[in-house]
Design an enzyme around this catalytic site. Sequence first.
Site, PDB file in Angstrom:
ATOM      1  CE  LYS A   1      -3.883   2.060   2.648  1.00  0.00           C
ATOM      2  NZ  LYS A   1      -4.728   1.936   3.843  1.00  0.00           N
TER       3      LYS A   1
ATOM      4  CB  SER B   1      -8.156   3.777   3.105  1.00  0.00           C
ATOM      5  OG  SER B   1      -7.282   3.091   3.988  1.00  0.00           O
TER       6      SER B   1
ATOM      7  CB  SER C   1      -8.429   1.041   6.025  1.00  0.00           C
ATOM      8  OG  SER C   1      -9.095   2.275   6.001  1.00  0.00           O
TER       9      SER C   1
END
Lengths: 489, 95, 493
Positions: free
Chosen positions: A80, A155, A179
């Site tokens: 990420k 997210s 997330s």
Amino acid sequence: MLNQLTISELTSRLARRDISARELTQACLDQIARVDGTVHAFISHDPADALAQADAADHELAAGVTFAQKPLLGIPIAIKDVLAVKGHPLNCGSKILGKFISPYDATVIEKMKAAGAVVFGRLNMDEFAMGSSTETSAFGITRNPWDPSRIPGGSSGGSAAAVAADEAIATLGTDTGGSIRQPAALCGCVGLKPTYGRVSRYGLTAFASSLDQIGPFTKNIEDAARLLGVISGHDPKDSTSVAEPVPDYVAALDGQIRGLKLGLPKEYLIGGLDPEVKAAVDAAVKQYAALGAEIVDISLPHTDYAVATYYIVATAEASANLARFDGIRYGQRVDGADPIELYTRTRGAGFGAEVKRRIILGTYVLSSGYYDAYYLRAQKVRTLIRNDFLNAFKQVDAIITPTAPTAAFKIGEKSGDPLQMYLSDIFTISCNLAGISGISLPCGFTRSPKLPIGLQLLGQPFGEATLLKLAHAYEQSTPWHREKPAPIA
Amino acid sequence: MAATDIDVKYVAHLARIGLTPDEEVKMSAHLAGILGYIEKLKELDVTGVEPTAHAVPMVNVLRPDVVRPSLAHEAAMSNAPAKANGLFLVPKIVE
Amino acid sequence: MEYEAVIGLETHVQLNTKSKMWCGCANAYGAAPNTQVCPVCLGLPGVLPVPNEEALRKTTLTGYLLNCEIPRFAKFDRKNYFYPDAPKNYQLTQYDKPTTANGFVEFEFQGGLARVRITRAHLEEDVGKSFHFDRNSGVDFNRAGVPLMEIVSEPDITSADMAYEYLNALKDILLYGGVSDCDMEKGMVRCDVNVSVRPVGTQELGAKIEIKNMNSFSGVRRALEYEIPRQIAVVKAGGKLIQSTRRWDDTTGITEEMRTKEHAHDYRYFPEPDMMPLAPTDEWLAEVRKLVVELPLARKQRFIREYSLPAPDAETFKNDVALGNYFEPLAKQSSNPKAVANWVINNLRAKLTELNEREKTEQSELGIEPADLQLTTLADLKFPPAALLELVGLVEAKTISNAAAQQVFAEMFATGKTPAAIVQEKGLAQVSDTGAIEKLCDEAIAASPGPVADYRAGKAAALNALKGYVMKLSKGKANPALAGEILERKLKG
């Protein structure tokens, strides 16, 4: 196709030298070339660097390095865009970092590299991890591999979509209020949020320091256990990491769940719960009963206050955490006549609407005269929420809930109404406030369109082994994790 | 609990975020909605409840006073938007 | 109406740890800009602070030295404000739960003892250093994250001189405790001054005016010598003072109001979520307590009491700790500590200073930087401390004269030979043989008709000239007292 296999399948083939790390990495890169134009899980990736790491892994395999020594040797794992990888861009899904290249590795990255993984790619995300749909990214939206007109969750939307679309064998994401678990649920993969303090946060660009944790996205539970074993453990660079021993999580996957108690909280039967999601979770509860677990009705009375508490605590911390993005030492600067003008222009131009909204909310709740009413009160309510869980764990070994109230929604469907977006995190947020562990795993599909549904298990602090054991027993008795998204096949 | 109206211009300045007039209007509306929702915390009696700053409580997490290598100067400056003579350049600071 | 000043000081002191407060970068002055920085102290995305235990220990020790309470719970907070020298745009500090609180400092002032209460001494971090050019400014972050202790006094100070003495007393204490090098030139001690005035006899405080960022104690004194009369003049003229911040201009010698663009400060303090609170244990505190040293004032008073020293000598040993430490064990072994003090202060210190000056000149000529000068210290002396004691003993026993003792000292300082050996070698032992001295006295009387006549005419002081002549003839070895007696007898007879 190699990129569809799991870590356990791949390590045995790599160990036999049936396949090379280079072939495996190339398979992932080919899949990215094939599908990422649609999915857009990656902001960027560096094929040459990934292949060089794969070659290095092949050399080590040839030299006799074993998987006991390096448990992820040659396995391509994507990252990420909120985690620092030395020599690679770090943008956090935002414009404000400009051409920032990290001069250091996050602790989890050091650990993954030491375990032999091919660490590659920058996965798309909501800007600074603020969002539940990956729509707030400055680098375009990520699409759900099961239905490209829908969001992947957020997210960590890129992390979930990349695993679901077989663009990486596994990925790392972060979870501040859901997330990891929510996008895992919406993309039909496994996502684990460890106990606060289990995994070092050093190198994770902080959104909310007291809530953030790093965790794995994988194709199955065993892979999650493997990856968690690598990234866990005390880190002297993180004052909030805990010196709790790291058990052998894979060894915990023994199917022995008879007699374990699963709590079913009555507060999670809310109005907005989609009937198909409810049916899938009800079926999962029955399945657990059939497997010998004991189902216990419990209450988490302060659940209804979790979202409000979260949006005070998280935004307050974020307002300070994101102050460093000022265009002075790094990032995209918009010049001004004096520093104040430079700041307001740089931050006005560099941050997107959702980030601005949360920073301003967080600044407000901490400002003179409001601290006690908002921040201090929220911290007290946080105590009540945490106590709810600690009390529940006196009766049960884990808690079972839906991960999200609905399956993946349409792109743009909620982006105009921030509050509705926040409320969709109702099932995942308490876990971060309480600092406990949580996992999401597939438990079925909606009928039409066919979209994944996620089951959430919440565990005691440092109860990941039990959580994985329970999740694994369910997974092995159901077909969901073997399904692949048709739209990108 | 505090009032739900919020001086967005003032708070945005505290946070050093430039907003266009249009952004200010939208921001006010959204924040009013969120703050209105947050009001529900007022329903709870939190008398005598200790605040939780960390979910996993620990104390005295310290490091020994040992010097470790710094970044090479070039690496430290590599992301600087403006630099000269080994310094990070900024618009003139007027006190 | 008479007015009085009410002054409180916030003193920022850099702690002399090896590494910075939250990271392993060196805490050292003078490196090239931005060479002692890392991701943590540059505030890069993703980094976390881990507090330096030694900095906490030194702050706690300071608490003990300032008679503070050490609360069993303390924490760090974020103080939010944007400034180019602040890498995170918040400063980590201790807001409402400091590591030490409620103490006091005692010091000598105007012939008596003054006491200033200490509100707190807490731990925080320093910021980077800004350099200002024509069109822009530049920032060096080497100093960012250096452990900084803020010592806040209560408004107990009433004059510029008292502020000056308080600061000196504080500095002495910090030096004694070894917590800071307190090098003003290097900006290791900086001060914010809060001053207001009020009519004598009233309790209510006037508008607080802050003079920011003073970096010398004499500057603080001068600024207050300017500011206090200024404020009194304003109120006497019927004007009104408002709370404000001023800057001291050392060149013009005046304070002026700072026109900050930012008037409203709202620091939005909240507990630092990246660090855990502090709860010092009994064991840890006991270890810190072992580091507590005697305070400067207590040392001075003790030296006066135990060694019967005059105040100026005790003051010298208070200010020069190494010299005092050299003196004290000798004093304990001597029957005349005052004489030992004289030798240590007037001879040893003078000789050492003279030598150091010579070393400085020589080494500077060789191009050695001031920081790298190798100077002789008390630890490097060629003679052992016991030799000095022996020398004092020789004078006490009248084995050698004072004049001879000076020669002996010069020789032992230069060569490290023992006093006995030098006396022997140079034949400096005092002559107390009456016959020999009688002869010398006769010679002196014969050679000095003038003084002889003067003495006989009643000028007793003329005897000294004759005595000097005898000493000269004996090359300083004659026992002066004996020579005096004999001369007297001969002249009267």
